[in-house]
Write an enzyme that holds these catalytic residues in place. Structure first.
Site, PDB file in Angstrom:
ATOM      1  N   LYS A   1      -0.182   8.807   0.257  1.00 14.15           N
ATOM      2  CA  LYS A   1       0.820   7.876  -0.269  1.00 14.15           C
ATOM      3  C   LYS A   1       2.195   8.059   0.353  1.00 14.15           C
ATOM      4  CE  LYS A   1      -1.446   6.645  -4.542  1.00 14.15           C
ATOM      5  NZ  LYS A   1      -2.664   7.483  -4.512  1.00 14.15           N
TER       6      LYS A   1
HETATM    7  C1  LIG Z   1      -3.881   7.000  -4.719  1.00 14.73           C
HETATM    8  C2  LIG Z   1      -4.993   7.791  -4.178  1.00 14.73           C
HETATM    9  C3  LIG Z   1      -6.246   7.202  -3.909  1.00 14.73           C
HETATM   10  C4  LIG Z   1      -6.547   5.753  -4.223  1.00 14.73           C
HETATM   11  O1  LIG Z   1      -5.873   4.866  -3.390  1.00 14.73           O
HETATM   12  P1  LIG Z   1      -5.788   3.305  -3.788  1.00 14.73           P
HETATM   13  O2  LIG Z   1      -4.965   2.692  -2.729  1.00 14.73           O
HETATM   14  O3  LIG Z   1      -5.140   3.269  -5.128  1.00 14.73           O
HETATM   15  O4  LIG Z   1      -7.180   2.797  -3.818  1.00 14.73           O
HETATM   16  C5  LIG Z   1      -7.222   7.988  -3.325  1.00 14.73           C
HETATM   17  N1  LIG Z   1      -7.011   9.294  -3.058  1.00 14.73           N
HETATM   18  C6  LIG Z   1      -5.833   9.896  -3.323  1.00 14.73           C
HETATM   19  C7  LIG Z   1      -5.687  11.331  -3.027  1.00 14.73           C
HETATM   20  C8  LIG Z   1      -4.789   9.173  -3.877  1.00 14.73           C
HETATM   21  O5  LIG Z   1      -3.620   9.783  -4.137  1.00 14.73           O
END
Ligand SMILES: *Cc1c(COP(=O)(O)O)cnc(C)c1O
Length: 431
Positions: free
Chosen positions: A107
Site C-alpha cells: 500500500k
Molecule cells: C490491502 C492488502 C491486500 C488487499 O488488497 P486490495 O487492493 O484491498 O484487494 C492484500 N494484502 C495485503 C498485505 C494488504 O495490505
C-alpha cells in the site's frame, strides 16, 4: 482525463477533483472516462525502460492537465524509490515482492502517490484537508507514513483495538505531527461503517474538508498499475504470466486489469481470497451477496463487501462471460494458508506472509489444472508484519528489517473510543 461516478448521479470531474473529493457526491466511485491505450513499442520495450519512465508514461493520461510533466515526474520517482524484485520460488511460480517500501506492504505506492498529488493540489486550496480512513492493518501505516508532514493535510486513522499486529499498530500510532490514531473498541467493519457515516454527515462536512485515502480514491487506486508493469519488465518467459493477487477490497487486482486493458500482456488474472468469499461465490453463482467480514490470519483481506468490485464489473461492461475469461477467483482457508507457508518454506526456502500464501495456494491449484501456465503472485506484505502466525508455525524468529527496529523505540499514542458513530462524531466536533 475526466472521471464519472459509477452511480451516474453526479457531474464528471478532473483528476484533481477526484483526488480531493475521494468519492462522488452521489456516493459512487469515480471511474476514468477512457481507458488509455499504450503503444506497442512502449509495451515491447519495458525491459529497457526505467521504472520512472514507465511510471510517468502510465500515469500521464490519468492525471491529464492537472499536474505538469516535471511535477508528475518528481511525484512518480519519489513514489517508487525502492525495489520491486521478481523472485523465483520454483520453476512455475515467482513472487513479485511489493514489501520493500517504508511500511513493508504494497500500500506504500498508492499512499505515497496520493499524498504527493494531494500535497500538490492543496497548495491552491485555502482550507485544510482532513483524511478520515479506516484500516484493517496495512492501510493505516502506509497512509500515516505517506502523509506525514504534508502541509495542509491532516490524517485521522480509525483502527480496531487489539486486531492489528504489533508492527502495524506501531506504524500507525507513533508518527505524531499531522497524524492521529483513533483506537476503536470494535471490529474493522465498525471502523469502516463509522467512516462511511462521517462522509455523509452535514455537521462534519461543515466543520471539515473531508476525504478518504482508501483505494476508493483514484489517487491511491490507479498507481497500483505500476506493479504489473514492473513485474512484466522482469518476466523473461515467452508466454505471458498468470498473475495471482491476494485480494480484499479488489483495488490492486482491478488496477492490474486496467494495465492489461491498456496493452500489458497477461495470460490470466486470479483474485485469491481468504474465507471472505463474496467474489468467488459471485463468480460461481452470478449472485453478489455482501456479508459481514470474517476474521482470518490474512487480516488485510478481511472484507465482506469489496468496494472496488464495481469497478471491475464496469471494465467488462457487466458482461459475465468476458469477465470470466480474464479473471478467476477462489477462496483459501486459514488451514490451507498455514500449510502452504510451511510447504513453501520447507521445499523452496521461501518465506511467504499469510497474504502471499493465499495467492500461492490459488496459483498452484490453478496450475494443477493448467500445467503449462507459469506465473507470479503479488507478495503484498513482509512476513515480519505477521510474527504470531509465522513464528508459531515454523519455529523461527523473523529478523526485523533495519528500519523497523526504530519503530520499537517510538511511543504508541492513540485515542481510545467506543465503536459508536456518536462517540467519534463528538470527538471530531469537540477538538
Ligand atoms: C490491502 C492488502 C491486500 C488487499 O488488497 P486490495 O487492493 O484491498 O484487494 C492484500 N494484502 C495485503 C498485505 C494488504 O495490505
Amino acid at each position: 482525463m475526466q472521471y464519472y461516478s459509477l452511480q451516474h448521479q453526479a457531474p464528471n470531474v478532473s483528476f484533481r477533483e477526484a483526488v480531493l473529493k475521494g468519492q462522488a457526491p452521489d456516493k459512487g466511485l469515480y471511474f476514468p472516462e477512457e481507458l488509455p491505450k499504450l503503444s506497442k513499442d512502449f509495451v515491447e520495450s519495458l525491459s529497457s525502460l526505467s521504472k520512472e519512465e514507465i511510471g510517468t508514461t502510465v500515469m500521464r493520461p490519468y492525471v491529464g492537465e492537472d499536474i505538469p510533466e516535471q511535477d508528475l515526474k518528481k511525484i512518480v520517482s519519489e513514489t517508487i524509490n525502492f525495489d520491486f524484485p521478481l523472485v523465483k520460488i520454483n520453476d512455475h511460480i515467482s513472487s513479485l515482492e511489493l514489501f520493500h517500501g517504508p511500511t513493508y506492504a504494497f500500500k506504500d505506492v498508492g499512499a505515497r502517490f496520493m499524498s504527493r498529488c494531494l500535497g500538490y493540489f492543496q497548495k491552491e486550496e485555502n482550507k485544510k484537508t482532513t483524511i478520515l480512513v479506516a484500516t484493517s492493518g496495512d492501510t493505516g501505516g502506509a497512509v500515516a507514513n505517506g502523509f506525514l508532514g504534508v502541509d495542509g493535510v491532516e490524517v485521522i486513522i480509525l483502527y480496531p483495538s487489539g486486531k492489528v499486529s504489533p508492527i502495524q499498530e506501531l506504524q500507525l500510532t507513533t508518527c505524531g505531527q499531522n497524524i492521529t490514531a483513533l483506537e476503536i473498541e470494535g471490529s474493522f467493519d465498525d471502523c469502516q461503517a463509522i467512516v462511511k457515516q462521517a462522509f455523509m454527515d452535514q455537521d462534519l462536512n461543515d466543520a471539515y474538508n473531508l476525504t478518504s485515502a482508501n483505494s476508493i480514491n483514484v489517487g491511491r487506486w490507479l498507481p497500483q498499475q505500476l506493479y504489473y508493469f514492473f513485474g512484466l519488465q522482469q518476466w523473461d518467459q515467452r508466454q505471458p504470466p498468470v498473475i495471482c493477487v491476494p485480494s480484499g477490497n479488489f483495488g490492486n487486482i482491478c488496477a492490474g486489469i486496467l494495465a492489461h486493458i491498456s496493452g500489458l500482456p497477461v495470460e490470466h488474472f486470479m483474485a485469491a481470497c481468504n474465507a471472505n468469499d463474496t467474489v468467488p461465490v459471485y463468480m460461481q453463482t452470478g449472485n453478489y451477496q455482501p456479508k459481514a467480514s470474517t476474521p482470518t490470519i490474512s487480516n488485510a483481506m478481511d472484507v465482506g463487501n469489496p468496494s472496488n468490485f464495481g469497478r471491475i464489473l464496469e471494465i467488462f461492461g457487466g458482461k459475465a462471460t468476458k469477465l470470466k475469461a480474464q479473471l478467476s477467483s477462489v477462496s483459501v482457508t486459514d488451514v490451507s494458508t498455514k500449510s502452504t507457508i510451511k510447504q513453501v518454506y520447507e521445499t523452496a526456502g521461501y518465506l511467504l506472509d499469510p497474504h502471499g500464501a493465499v495467492a500461492y495456494r490459488a496459483l498452484e491449484d490453478f496450475q494443477a489444472r493448467h500445467p503449462d501456465k507459469n506465473g507470479f503472485i503479488l507478495e503484498t506484505a513482509h512476513p515480519v508484519k505477521f510474527p504470531d502466525v509465522i513464528e508459531s508455525l515454523l519455529g523461527i524468529q523473523i529478523p526485523l528489517p533495519e528500519n523497523a527496529e526504530q519503530l520499537n523505540a517510538g511511543n504508541k499514542v492513540s485515542i481510545q473510543l467506543p465503536a459508536t458513530y456518536e462517540a467519534v462524531k463528538k470527538w471530531l466536533l469537540g477538538r
